[in-house]
Each structure stands twice: as structure tokens, then as C-alpha cells.
Design a protein around this motif. Structure first.
Motif, mmCIF file in Angstrom:
data_model
loop_
_atom_site.group_PDB
_atom_site.id
_atom_site.type_symbol
_atom_site.label_atom_id
_atom_site.label_comp_id
_atom_site.label_asym_id
_atom_site.label_seq_id
_atom_site.Cartn_x
_atom_site.Cartn_y
_atom_site.Cartn_z
ATOM 1 N N HIS A 58 2.134 -1.230 1.307
ATOM 2 C CA HIS A 58 0.738 -0.826 1.439
ATOM 3 C C HIS A 58 0.090 -1.470 2.656
ATOM 4 O O HIS A 58 -0.718 -0.833 3.353
ATOM 5 C CB HIS A 58 -0.040 -1.157 0.170
ATOM 6 C CG HIS A 58 0.326 -0.296 -0.993
ATOM 7 N ND1 HIS A 58 0.121 -0.691 -2.287
ATOM 8 C CD2 HIS A 58 0.904 0.930 -1.076
ATOM 9 C CE1 HIS A 58 0.547 0.258 -3.111
ATOM 10 N NE2 HIS A 58 1.026 1.253 -2.394
ATOM 11 N N ASP A 59 0.436 -2.735 2.912
ATOM 12 C CA ASP A 59 -0.106 -3.404 4.097
ATOM 13 C C ASP A 59 0.307 -2.665 5.368
ATOM 14 O O ASP A 59 -0.503 -2.466 6.279
ATOM 15 C CB ASP A 59 0.355 -4.861 4.165
ATOM 16 C CG ASP A 59 -0.340 -5.759 3.152
ATOM 17 O OD1 ASP A 59 -1.375 -5.326 2.585
ATOM 18 O OD2 ASP A 59 0.158 -6.886 2.916
ATOM 19 N N THR A 76 5.451 -7.152 -5.022
ATOM 20 C CA THR A 76 5.451 -7.729 -3.675
ATOM 21 C C THR A 76 5.878 -6.684 -2.653
ATOM 22 O O THR A 76 5.273 -6.559 -1.575
ATOM 23 C CB THR A 76 6.398 -8.948 -3.619
ATOM 24 O OG1 THR A 76 5.980 -9.914 -4.590
ATOM 25 C CG2 THR A 76 6.388 -9.587 -2.253
ATOM 26 N N GLN A 77 6.905 -5.925 -2.985
ATOM 27 C CA GLN A 77 7.367 -4.868 -2.075
ATOM 28 C C GLN A 77 6.296 -3.797 -1.882
ATOM 29 O O GLN A 77 6.067 -3.313 -0.773
ATOM 30 C CB GLN A 77 8.659 -4.247 -2.591
ATOM 31 C CG GLN A 77 9.857 -5.169 -2.507
ATOM 32 C CD GLN A 77 11.091 -4.582 -3.183
ATOM 33 O OE1 GLN A 77 11.014 -3.586 -3.890
ATOM 34 N NE2 GLN A 77 12.239 -5.225 -2.945
ATOM 35 N N LYS A 78 5.630 -3.432 -2.975
ATOM 36 C CA LYS A 78 4.561 -2.438 -2.884
ATOM 37 C C LYS A 78 3.424 -2.939 -2.005
ATOM 38 O O LYS A 78 2.885 -2.199 -1.173
ATOM 39 C CB LYS A 78 4.016 -2.095 -4.276
ATOM 40 C CG LYS A 78 4.826 -1.099 -5.038
ATOM 41 C CD LYS A 78 4.113 -0.742 -6.331
ATOM 42 C CE LYS A 78 4.892 0.306 -7.104
ATOM 43 N NZ LYS A 78 4.191 0.694 -8.339
ATOM 44 N N VAL A 99 10.051 -11.360 -13.290
ATOM 45 C CA VAL A 99 10.488 -11.569 -11.902
ATOM 46 C C VAL A 99 10.716 -10.211 -11.219
ATOM 47 O O VAL A 99 10.343 -10.015 -10.059
ATOM 48 C CB VAL A 99 11.754 -12.455 -11.858
ATOM 49 C CG1 VAL A 99 12.348 -12.489 -10.465
ATOM 50 C CG2 VAL A 99 11.427 -13.869 -12.322
ATOM 51 N N SER A 100 11.301 -9.274 -11.929
ATOM 52 C CA SER A 100 11.526 -7.933 -11.373
ATOM 53 C C SER A 100 10.202 -7.267 -11.020
ATOM 54 O O SER A 100 10.052 -6.668 -9.947
ATOM 55 C CB SER A 100 12.280 -7.051 -12.364
ATOM 56 O OG SER A 100 13.578 -7.495 -12.521
ATOM 57 N N ARG A 101 9.261 -7.359 -11.929
ATOM 58 C CA ARG A 101 7.937 -6.775 -11.657
ATOM 59 C C ARG A 101 7.269 -7.464 -10.477
ATOM 60 O O ARG A 101 6.644 -6.813 -9.632
ATOM 61 C CB ARG A 101 7.044 -6.895 -12.885
ATOM 62 C CG ARG A 101 7.348 -5.908 -13.957
ATOM 63 C CD ARG A 101 6.315 -6.000 -15.051
ATOM 64 N NE ARG A 101 6.660 -5.142 -16.172
ATOM 65 C CZ ARG A 101 6.017 -5.118 -17.304
ATOM 66 N NH1 ARG A 101 4.996 -5.944 -17.488
ATOM 67 N NH2 ARG A 101 6.366 -4.307 -18.271
#
Length: 89
Positions: free
Chosen positions: A22-23, A16-18, A9-11
Motif C-alpha cells: 500500500h505504501d 506487513t506485506q500489505k 505471526v502469519s497474519r
């Protein structure tokens, strides 16, 4: 088991944040590319205008030189007149 689930879940959250970051960076880069494209298009237009202007200036210079030569030639005695003068002497 809970530890592995926590890591997954942490990964997932980190990824998701990355992806979101990036978007946002991609959007910024796309805007920068659009801006640079507009600048390049303006430069191409200006270079073409300069080239056209230089071409016209060369043409005008050539016409001026031709006019000067024609004016100069009119001041010179004609070749036929010189030949007649030589025959008379």
C-alpha cells in the motif's frame, strides 16, 4: 498454543506485506496526482491565454468597425450642408 502463535505471526507478516504494498501504491498515486496537477495548471494557463487572445480580438474587431463607420460617415454629406441646400431651394 503453537498453532495460535503461528497464525498470529502469519497474519502479522501478511499485514506487513500489505502495508508495504500500500505504501508503494500511495507513492505511485502521489506522483500521478502531481502529474495531473501539472497538466491542469498548464490547461488553466492555456485557457487564460485563449480567453485573453479572444478578448483582444474582439477589441480589435470593435476598433475596425468604428474605423469603418467613421470612414463611411466622412463620405456622407453632413447634416448642416443638407439643411443649407434645402433652404437654398
Amino acid at each position: 498454543m503453537w498453532k495460535k502463535l503461528y497464525e498470529v505471526v502469519s497474519r502479522l507478516l501478511a499485514l506487513t506485506q500489505k502495508v508495504e504494498r500500500h505504501d508503494k501504491e500511495i507513492l505511485g498515486l502521489q506522483q500521478e496526482v502531481k502529474n495531473l496537477t501539472a497538466v491542469v495548471q498548464r490547461l488553466v494557463y492555456e485557457i487564460q491565454r485563449i480567453s485573453d487572445r479572444e478578448t483582444h480580438e474582439r477589441e480589435k474587431m470593435q476598433l475596425r468597425l468604428e474605423n469603418q463607420l467613421l470612414r463611411f460617415e466622412r463620405r456622407l454629406p453632413s447634416a448642416a450642408k443638407d439643411a443649407n441646400d434645402d433652404e437654398a431651394n
